[in-house]
Write a protein that holds these residues in place. Structure first.
Motif, short mmCIF file in Angstrom:
data_model
loop_
_atom_site.label_atom_id
_atom_site.label_comp_id
_atom_site.label_asym_id
_atom_site.label_seq_id
_atom_site.Cartn_x
_atom_site.Cartn_y
_atom_site.Cartn_z
N UNK A 1 39.21 42.95 53.27
CA UNK A 1 38.64 44.30 53.13
C UNK A 1 38.53 44.99 54.49
N UNK A 2 38.89 46.27 54.51
CA UNK A 2 38.77 47.01 55.76
C UNK A 2 37.34 47.50 55.92
N UNK A 3 36.92 47.68 57.19
CA UNK A 3 35.54 48.10 57.43
C UNK A 3 35.23 49.43 56.74
N UNK A 4 36.27 50.28 56.57
CA UNK A 4 36.04 51.58 55.95
C UNK A 4 35.67 51.43 54.48
N UNK A 5 35.88 50.24 53.91
CA UNK A 5 35.57 50.06 52.48
C UNK A 5 34.16 49.50 52.26
N UNK A 6 33.48 49.13 53.33
CA UNK A 6 32.09 48.69 53.15
C UNK A 6 31.25 49.89 52.75
N UNK A 7 30.23 49.62 51.95
CA UNK A 7 29.18 50.63 51.77
C UNK A 7 28.05 50.20 52.68
N UNK A 8 27.63 51.09 53.55
CA UNK A 8 26.54 50.75 54.47
C UNK A 8 25.36 51.68 54.21
N UNK A 9 24.24 51.06 53.86
CA UNK A 9 23.01 51.83 53.59
C UNK A 9 21.95 51.34 54.56
N UNK A 10 21.22 52.29 55.14
CA UNK A 10 20.13 51.92 56.06
C UNK A 10 18.80 52.14 55.33
N UNK A 11 17.97 51.11 55.33
CA UNK A 11 16.65 51.21 54.70
C UNK A 11 15.58 51.15 55.79
N UNK A 12 14.84 52.23 55.94
CA UNK A 12 13.72 52.26 56.90
C UNK A 12 12.44 51.97 56.12
N UNK A 13 11.75 50.91 56.50
CA UNK A 13 10.54 50.52 55.77
C UNK A 13 9.35 51.37 56.19
N UNK A 14 8.50 51.64 55.21
CA UNK A 14 7.16 52.17 55.49
C UNK A 14 7.17 53.49 56.27
N UNK A 15 7.91 54.47 55.76
CA UNK A 15 7.92 55.79 56.41
C UNK A 15 6.60 56.52 56.14
N UNK A 16 5.98 57.01 57.22
CA UNK A 16 4.75 57.79 57.08
C UNK A 16 5.05 59.20 57.58
N UNK A 107 32.79 39.62 56.73
CA UNK A 107 32.36 39.59 55.33
C UNK A 107 32.72 40.89 54.62
N UNK A 108 33.30 40.78 53.40
CA UNK A 108 33.68 42.00 52.67
C UNK A 108 32.48 42.68 52.00
N UNK A 109 31.31 42.05 52.09
CA UNK A 109 30.18 42.58 51.32
C UNK A 109 29.62 43.87 51.92
N UNK A 110 29.14 44.72 51.02
CA UNK A 110 28.46 45.93 51.50
C UNK A 110 27.15 45.55 52.16
N UNK A 111 26.71 46.42 53.07
CA UNK A 111 25.62 46.00 53.96
C UNK A 111 24.41 46.93 53.84
N UNK A 112 23.28 46.31 53.51
CA UNK A 112 22.00 47.03 53.56
C UNK A 112 21.33 46.63 54.87
N UNK A 113 21.18 47.61 55.75
CA UNK A 113 20.59 47.32 57.07
C UNK A 113 19.14 47.77 57.04
N UNK A 114 18.24 46.81 57.21
CA UNK A 114 16.81 47.11 57.11
C UNK A 114 16.20 47.20 58.50
N UNK A 115 15.52 48.31 58.77
CA UNK A 115 14.74 48.41 60.00
C UNK A 115 13.28 48.61 59.62
#
Ligand code: SAM
Length: 182
Positions: A1-16, A107-115
């Protein structure tokens, strides 16, 4: 899988909304510019963050970029795993980015990046496939996300151009030049 095919989502915890408006907006700007397709935040609803990022996307492109606030983080981690994605939690307590970045890139898996925020629940450390440290000194979510995405894409994301941009910068050694599309 090419990097352009990953789905990348960023999850920011506890936004105030009162305290984190600028920080979370900067996380969203970084995510949009450097290869993610969505910013999610847990914590309180915040239409202002959505509005600000939509305005940036309308002018500078990437209108497909999504912002979703008030996400239930536990449910989201569970769903991401069920859908066969992997979870990458950025924390100074994790393994050094240099140790794991090639494996994550391959890794071909889509990535949820948690901060996180000030206190990240232990369940996030346990559920993550990778707890990744951008060095082992405390700094910030924006710095950690920028460096992680830069390493993931090996610098190529600094050359991104969005087809739907109304404004485009013409690089200039001195001053500012911007081209507006009709
Ligand atoms: N105790 C935090 C930690 O676990 O990294 C530092 C708190 S910092 C105010 C908030 C967020 O910035 C953290 O939850 C993490 O996502 C990110 N962060 C800060 N320093 C980091 C580092 N050296 N490596 C990876 N992420 C970092």
């Amino acid at each position: 899988m090419k990097s352009s095919e990953w789905r990348i989502v960023v999850l920011k915890l506890d936004h105030r909304p009162e305290r984190d408006k600028r920080l979370t907006t900067h996380i969203g700007l970084t995510a949009r510019a450097f290869g993610a397709s969505e910013l999610q935040t847990s914590g309180l609803k915040d239409p202002k963050i959505v509005e600000t990022l939509e305005q940036v996307c309308a002018q500078w492109g990437n209108q497909e970029f999504r912002v979703t606030t008030s996400v239930q983080w536990k449910r989201q981690l569970k769903k991401w795993k069920e859908e066969n994605g992997e979870i990458i939690h950025l924390t100074m307590y994790g393994l050094h980015v240099d140790k794991v970045i090639s494996e994550i890139r391959e890794s071909p898996k889509s990535k949820l990046i948690v901060v996180g925020g000030p206190k990240v629940p232990f369940e996030v450390f346990k559920t993550a496939d990778y707890n990744v440290a951008i060095g082992h000194q405390p700094h910030s979510e924006v710095t950690a996300l920028s460096i992680f995405l830069d390493r993931l894409f090996q610098g190529k994301n600094l050359y991104t151009k969005f087809q739907d941009a109304k404004l485009e910068i013409l690089p200039s050694a001195h001053g500012k030049q911007v081209r507006e599309s009709e």
